[in-house]
Design an enzyme around this catalytic site. Structure first.
Site, PDB file in Angstrom:
ATOM      1  N   HIS A  14       0.835  -1.199   0.000  1.00 42.97           N
ATOM      2  CA  HIS A  14       0.000   0.000   0.000  1.00 42.97           C
ATOM      3  C   HIS A  14       0.867   1.246   0.000  1.00 42.97           C
ATOM      4  CE1 HIS A  14       0.759  -0.802   4.259  1.00 42.97           C
ATOM      5  NE2 HIS A  14       0.486   0.464   4.518  1.00 42.97           N
ATOM      6  N   HIS A  24       1.505   3.771   2.066  1.00 46.82           N
ATOM      7  CA  HIS A  24       2.185   4.390   3.201  1.00 46.82           C
ATOM      8  C   HIS A  24       3.696   4.338   3.000  1.00 46.82           C
ATOM      9  CE1 HIS A  24      -1.340   4.131   6.261  1.00 46.82           C
ATOM     10  NE2 HIS A  24      -1.299   5.293   5.639  1.00 46.82           N
ATOM     11  N   HIS A  47       6.068   1.640   3.689  1.00 46.29           N
ATOM     12  CA  HIS A  47       5.971   0.469   2.831  1.00 46.29           C
ATOM     13  C   HIS A  47       6.462   0.729   1.410  1.00 46.29           C
ATOM     14  CE1 HIS A  47       3.708  -2.146   5.660  1.00 46.29           C
ATOM     15  NE2 HIS A  47       3.490  -0.966   6.204  1.00 46.29           N
ATOM     16  N   HIS A  78      -7.418  -1.179   5.608  1.00 46.45           N
ATOM     17  CA  HIS A  78      -6.305  -0.320   6.008  1.00 46.45           C
ATOM     18  C   HIS A  78      -6.314   1.069   5.369  1.00 46.45           C
ATOM     19  CE1 HIS A  78      -2.593   0.683   7.914  1.00 46.45           C
ATOM     20  NE2 HIS A  78      -1.990   0.898   6.763  1.00 46.45           N
ATOM     21  N   ASP A 124      -0.302  -4.172   5.656  1.00 44.74           N
ATOM     22  CA  ASP A 124      -1.102  -3.740   6.803  1.00 44.74           C
ATOM     23  C   ASP A 124      -2.567  -3.985   6.462  1.00 44.74           C
ATOM     24  OD1 ASP A 124       1.285  -2.966   7.760  1.00 44.74           O
ATOM     25  OD2 ASP A 124       0.912  -0.811   7.717  1.00 44.74           O
ATOM     26  N   GLU A 182       1.388  -8.652   9.569  1.00 43.62           N
ATOM     27  CA  GLU A 182       1.771  -7.532  10.419  1.00 43.62           C
ATOM     28  C   GLU A 182       1.267  -7.822  11.827  1.00 43.62           C
ATOM     29  OE1 GLU A 182      -0.260  -4.342  11.465  1.00 43.62           O
ATOM     30  OE2 GLU A 182      -1.956  -4.431  10.083  1.00 43.62           O
ATOM     31  N   HIS A 189       6.431  -6.251  11.400  1.00 44.86           N
ATOM     32  CA  HIS A 189       5.731  -4.993  11.579  1.00 44.86           C
ATOM     33  C   HIS A 189       5.084  -4.933  12.962  1.00 44.86           C
ATOM     34  CE1 HIS A 189       3.129  -1.560  10.596  1.00 44.86           C
ATOM     35  NE2 HIS A 189       3.866  -1.371   9.541  1.00 44.86           N
TER      36      HIS A 189
END
Lengths: 658, 597
Positions: free
Chosen positions: B68, B70, B73, B157, B178, B203, B414
């Protein structure tokens, strides 16, 4: 492998494929050309339609004059329009396991199948297909239900009566199968049976068959389907396009190596070039508006209309049409325009890139923002206040039998300033216009059908090389009106197998293998032997487990040890329970080496005699005789089990096991 | 034995810098390529020299997967692909592909333009990096090469977040990225089918937390915001531009509407408009309710929330400000925090997890005197509230996902080591599967035991399944075949077919045993007695007495002759082929014992 053909319409197919142990319906097309035999449903009382004379038989009998009306030499049924359903009697449709939908036009018969046949399976379709298909159904139901018609004609359907009617009513097929439109609860029930899928998603059916939708390039979310097992591959190609319009391009590569390719949904207007038609559409539209006339575009609420709006977006300023209002009237107009903007993942590359910016992929967002394009659920309400002429109206239904289009035909038909432009290829425009004759309005026919033409088909078939092609019979001969155009048919080797409505085809295929899994414990126990360079063999004795159409081989269970207290001590006294199979043997015994081996194992009195076919080895003291020939060995001895077993094992050393 | 190797370069017993190397059946896959928000030195990016010292990364990695958008990541992606050098495919979902470059550019700006760092990736590098990205659909099976396939599942998420299944043959790994197992106001819950992977890499941010109901948390949040605003205080909510921000905006928007509140709500970055636009265009990735109603009312068009200007921070009176970034480690949220921190009427609400080393983490762990740049000490008098709105699965959610996917092994990343340890025990107890939690740079090896797919001739299979259909299912039926191995293809055929295919003749091995029986009766009478005896013992076998005086048991032939010297002894000739070895051997020993009197 069998194919049951339930629809005779090549672009609105409905076939059932029986493959391995599954029954798969491919599309659920609804033939709506039947509605052309009916009178239009006007939104407001139409004096012209209500005054049409009843039809009278040649012999003067008038018993049908309530059901049938005559208009400009054509006879129409004065009743709620009805649709021609796919065959429901050819096979028991409750046995259908799954229905695969290729695009939103090919699912319009879904409620008839899922709600009336005892169907209990799952329907698979992509998200845009379902959402837009829902809009099409909603519009259809809405446009028929909002003008309730008291009369429902059925007398004309009587076989004896139908025989007496003029063409095309006389030749209408399966009229007893014609049904009225479904209702919204039925639509919702049908759609609730759909499971959403994405392109290239592999879906397992009962462990026996895997189905995968592929992009077909024709419409938002439109798909072709691969139906395959480990060894057979059937491609179902339905409504595909190689033109770059808004949808994601067609995935051709994945169709390669098919055993059978079922080909439906080719262009209905093979002689018209879609790009040229769009040009003509724009110029005719501009000309009419400049002359102060109105333009009516009968259309579906989704699909080509997006491309037309995009063309007009680029065209109107240069053509000086910036002040002409465009109206899009449909109960689902707003939803269709909104939905088109949220399917980024299903769009062509250019449109996807726009979404990444982030901008709406279709320019009609801007047309709406700048008030150039306005949309209304119907002609009632806001529209009547905003309505300005001259204008351009996009509205349904393309058959001109129901929907808001009927109103505009009645309203604008009498003036030669106005133009109706036909862009949808599903209905013959002359037939569609018949109940409105005589007509002063100009009629322009610009059918835009982006589906594959025959040149593209032959290129595609050369590219993907299927072993067999199956197609509707219409594609194996030139169109009836252009019988000299032998280029307008499918040309491939071997020639395609053709089908027609209510026919059952047996598809050619040979299956020789099946997948099976060898469990790791069993694999570890196998002893491979190289028989020839590069070829190894291992004999496998294992227990076969079959579950959910998956086969697994496991180590045979260890024989249960007899409890020590058991009376009979020797295991050999028990009758052997399950017969453990012994391998087949192959090879030959070299006599000299065999004799040497015997001597090494303590047989001192070995004598060899030659015979016609081989040798006899004698063990004199043991009164034992071993006949050795090319393909056989025979041990003849007294009942001395240890001796026999010893000799057996010595012989086996020289042989290969299978 | 086949094995799967996993080495975290980041996110091993840590949150941040997610980057996990997986080797499966000869394929090497890198999962995520993140940056660490707690560091500003070399440690902020994964150490890619671990993969290869001098070779090209492209030669070592078959593909890279980004779960994703973020930054923890994907933040190291341009550095990895353009500065270290990787030209292979990078897979992510469409929304991630759309949003990722914007966040990377934002990150670059803060690092280079504001902090003045050099030797960082450039805008052009972000663009070049994104050209290597292949966008994937949910549930689409992407064939990376002939053997390696990947498949994305919905992870909740944030918009576009996905879990990925990596599969080679029948071995597979699932990486969750996540995820969130409970739907929130704008996203749905993560979902995966019972795909039974050999390994699930999950995670574990909230490994030990079991969160109370969402409703309570929301009510709590609204109450706190409301109270602060009522007493004239200012509320700072540090968020990341996309994700929680939209959820909290929806929450406040509806609350303001309902309570008819007048205090202004601001969103701090220019990204808002743009961010909300992404949500509108990718509405198919949001939750059911928003998708269903978007035509009538688009939830991402806010009436009460306006763009923030830096000058507003000094305005008197109450206000609510959403500001980025979410961990108070840089940028506008930190600036506003410094301005407001001194006033006890104000409040900062941290709606998500904060990485160690960030200001967010410090104030959440109770620190009230912060050392800022230039040795300045900042005293925090404003109220500090923490509310877990970050959309990670809690312990319950993680267990639920394991139950759904039924993995053979679990590996935790994570998360914090201590919490992982607790969850690891719980997983091993409840599911009886091995659970691993490697630190960064530590390799975990998992042995898989895949079954071997072979082609079985339909003839052989049908013969066997036909036998299997007999009512007697208690006895396991043995199937006998020959496996032909040639050029990596495995085919299981009947022995006869194998012989035929190889052009070999069968060699018949036959035994004939002489069994002596004491029986003075005539030969044919002896035969009859033998026949009756066998018939009585071998009830399940076909025993026949042929007209020529011989007996057959199945295909075993028994003939009787008189002994040449002793008329009281009869010689039984028992003859069988090697294929009937067991029965033949049994018969001779049975007959040797003589006939019952």
């Amino acid at each position: 492998m069998k194919l049951y053909c339930l629809s005779g319409h090549p672009t609105l197919p409905c076939n059932v494929l029986k493959f391995k142990s599954t029954t798969i319906m491919l599309d659920c097309g609804l033939d709506m050309t039947s509605t052309l035999n009916f009178l239009p449903l006007p939104l407001v009382q139409s004096p012209r339609l209500s005054k049409l004379p009843g039809w009278v038989l040649k012999d003067g009998s008038t018993f049908l004059d309530k059901e049938l009306k005559e208009c400009s030499g054509h006879v129409f049924v004065d009743s709620v329009p009805e649709f021609c359903l796919p065959e429901t009697e050819l096979l028991d449709l409750s046995t259908v396991d799954v229905i695969l939908i290729s695009n939103y036009h090919c699912m319009m018969a879904l409620p008839y199948i899922t709600e009336y046949t005892g169907f209990t399976g799952t329907v698979y379709a992509t998200e845009p297909t379902v959402q837009i298909g829902r809009l099409l159904m909603e519009e259809l139901v809405n446009s028929i239900e909002r003008v309730p018609k008291a009369q429902s004609a059925s007398m004309w359907k009587n076989k004896e009566v139908q025989r007496l009617l003029p063409a095309p009513l006389k030749d209408a097929v399966e009229v007893s199968m014609w049904r009225k439109c479904y209702t919204m609860p039925e639509v919702n029930a049908a759609l609730s049976k759909i499971q959403l899928v994405g392109y290239s998603q592999k879906i397992e059916l009962f462990g026996a068959v895997q189905v995968t939708p592929l992009s077909s390039g024709y419409a938002l979310g439109s798909s072709n389907w691969i139906i395959q097992s480990h060894y057979e591959k059937v491609s179902y190609v339905s409504g595909s396009s190689l033109l770059t319009t808004h949808p994601q391009p067609m995935d051709q590569a994945s169709l390669k190596n098919s055993d059978v390719l079922i080909l439906t949904g080719l262009t209905q207007i093979p002689t018209a070039n879609p790009d040229g038609m769009v040009g003509e559409f724009c110029s005719n539209l501009a000309m009419t508006v400049r002359n102060g006339g109105n333009v009516l575009v009968p259309c579906y609420p989704s699909g080509v209309i997006y491309d037309l709006l995009e063309c007009l977006y680029q065209y109107i300023d240069s053509a000086g049409l910036s002040n002409v209002p465009f109206y899009f009237i449909s109960p689902v107009a707003n939803s269709s325009l909104e939905f088109s903007q949220i399917f980024a993942e299903w769009l062509c590359h250019n449109k996807q890139t726009k979404v990444y910016l982030p901008e709406p992929p279709f320019p009609h967002a801007e047309l709406i923002q700048t008030n150039k394009l306005k949309h209304y659920p119907s002609i009632h309400g806001d529209f009547s206040n905003d309505f300005k002429q001259p204008c351009v109206v996009f509205t349904g239904h393309p058959s001109l039998r129901f929907g808001d289009v009927v109103h505009f035909m009645e309203l604008w038909g009498k003036s030669s300033l106005n133009t109706v432009i036909f862009t949808e290829p599903d209905f013959s425009y002359l037939d569609a216009l018949a109940p409105y004759q005589p007509l002063a309005m100009k009629c322009v026919y610009c059918p835009i059908d982006t589906r594959l033409n025959f040149i593209q088909v032959s290129k595609l078939l050369k590219e993907v090389q299927p072993l067999h092609v199956v197609c509707p019979e219409q594609y194996t001969q030139p169109p009836p009106t252009q019988s000299h155009r032998t280029d307008l048919m499918i040309d491939c080797q071997p020639p395609p197998m053709s089908y027609r409505r209510a026919e059952v085809l047996t598809l050619p295929y040979k299956r020789r293998y099946e997948k099976i899994e060898i469990m790791p414990e069993l694999a570890d126990s196998l002893v491979p032997l190289e028989i020839k360079p590069g070829i190894s063999l291992a004999t496998v004795s294992a227990v076969l487990h079959t579950k959910d159409n998956k086969h697994v081989l496991q180590l045979p269970p260890k024989p249960p040890q007899p409890p020590a207290s058991k009376k009979r001590k020797r295991v050999s006294e028990d009758v052997p329970e399950c017969k453990p199979l012994k391998p087949l043997l192959s090879g030959s015994i070299p006599v000299e080496q065999f004799v040497q081996t015997l001597e090494k194992h303590g047989f001192s009195d070995v004598k060899v005699e030659d015979t016609a076919k081989g040798h006899i080895v004698l063990l004199q003291e043991a009164e034992t005789l071993i006949q050795i020939e090319e393909d056989s060995t025979h041990i003849i001895c007294d009942n001395d089990e240890p001796l026999r077993v010893k000799l057996r094992d010595l012989v086996l050393k020289f042989l290969q096991k299978f | 034995m086949p094995e799967i190797k996993v080495t975290p370069l980041g996110a091993g017993q840590d949150v941040g810098r997610s980057c996990i190397l997986v080797s499966i059946a000869g394929k090497n896959v890198m999962l995520d390529c993140g940056m660490h928000m707690g560091y500003n030195d070399d440690r902020r990016f994964p150490d890619f020299s671990y993969i290869t010292q001098n070779g090209r990364l492209t030669d070592f990695l078959d593909c890279v997967i980004i779960s994703h958008f973020h930054l923890d990541h994907c933040g190291a992606l341009p550095y990895f692909s353009e500065m270290v050098g990787y030209d292979g495919p990078i897979y992510m979902t469409h929304p991630t592909k759309a949003i990722c470059p914007i966040l990377l550019e934002d990150y670059r700006k803060i690092t280079v333009d504001k902090k003045g760092e050099t030797n960082f990736f450039t805008s052009q590098m972000i663009k070049d990096c994104m050209k290597k990205v292949v966008a994937v659909h949910l549930h689409q099976t992407v064939q990376v090469d002939e053997e390696l396939e990947i498949k994305a599942y919905y992870a909740g998420h944030v918009l576009g977040a996905a879990m990925f299944q990596i599969k080679v043959g029948c071995e597979s790994v699932v990486y969750t990225g996540d995820y969130n197992m409970t739907p929130d106001r704008h996203l749905g819950a993560a979902w995966i089918d019972k795909c039974r992977p050999d390994l699930l890499i999950t995670e574990s941010t909230y490994a030990t937390t079991i969160r109370d109901s969402k409703r309570c948390r929301e009510r709590d949040f609204l109450k706190k915001v409301h109270e602060t605003v009522e007493r004239g205080g200012k509320v700072l909510i540090p968020v990341f531009a996309l994700g929680r921000a939209q959820e909290l905006c929806i929450l406040l928007e509806t609350f303001w509407e309902r309570m008819n509140l007048k205090a202004p709500i601001y969103f701090s970055t220019g990204l808002t408009e743009k961010a909300n636009h992404y949500y509108k265009l990718f509405i198919t990735w949001t939750n059911q309710k928003i998708r269903k109603t978007f035509v009538q009312r688009n939830m991402f068009e806010f009436k009460h929330i306006k763009a923030f200007d830096r000058a507003f921070a000094d305005n008197p009176g109450p206000m609510v400000v959403f500001a980025t970034p979410g961990m108070l480690h840089a940028g506008q949220s930190l600036q506003i925090f410094r301005k407001w921190a001194g006033n006890e009427k104000n409040m900062v609400i941290m709606p998500g997890y904060c990485v160690q080393g960030t200001v967010g983490h410090k104030i959440l762990s109770g620190q009230r005197k912060l050392e800022m740049e230039g040795r300045q000490i900042l005293e925090v008098k404003m109220q500090v509230e923490y509310m877990s709105f970050s959309a990670h699965a809690d312990a319950k959610g993680i267990m639920q996902l394991i139950r759904q996917a039924e993995p053979r092994n679990v590996l935790l990343v994570h998360g914090e080591a201590k919490k992982m340890e607790f969850l690891k025990q719980k997983i091993e107890q409840e599911f009886h599967v091995s659970c691993y939690m490697p630190a960064n740079g530590e390799t975990t090896t998992i042995f898989t035991n895949p079954s071997i797919p072979v082609d079985i001739s339909l003839g052989l299979l049908k013969r066997e399944t036909a036998i299997g259909l007999l009512p007697d299912v208690k006895k396991p039926k043995l199937m006998h075949g020959t496996l032909i191995m040639k050029d990596n293809s495995f085919r299981l055929v009947s022995p006869e077919q194998a012989l035929k295919e190889l052009g070999l003749a069968e060699h018949q091995l036959r035994f004939t045993c002489r069994v002596h029986i004491q029986d003075p009766r005539k030969e044919h009478e002896t035969v009859l007695r033998v026949y009756n005896h066998l018939k009585g013992v071998l009830k399940d076998y076909s025993v026949q007495h042929l007209p020529d005086g011989s007996i057959t048991v199945e295909s075993i032939l028994i003939q009787a002759t008189a002994h040449s010297e002793d008329q009281g002894t009869k010689v039984l000739l028992v003859s069988w082929t090697y294929q009937d070895e067991e029965l033949g051997s049994y018969l001779t020993s049975l007959l040797k014992k003589g006939l019952p009197q």
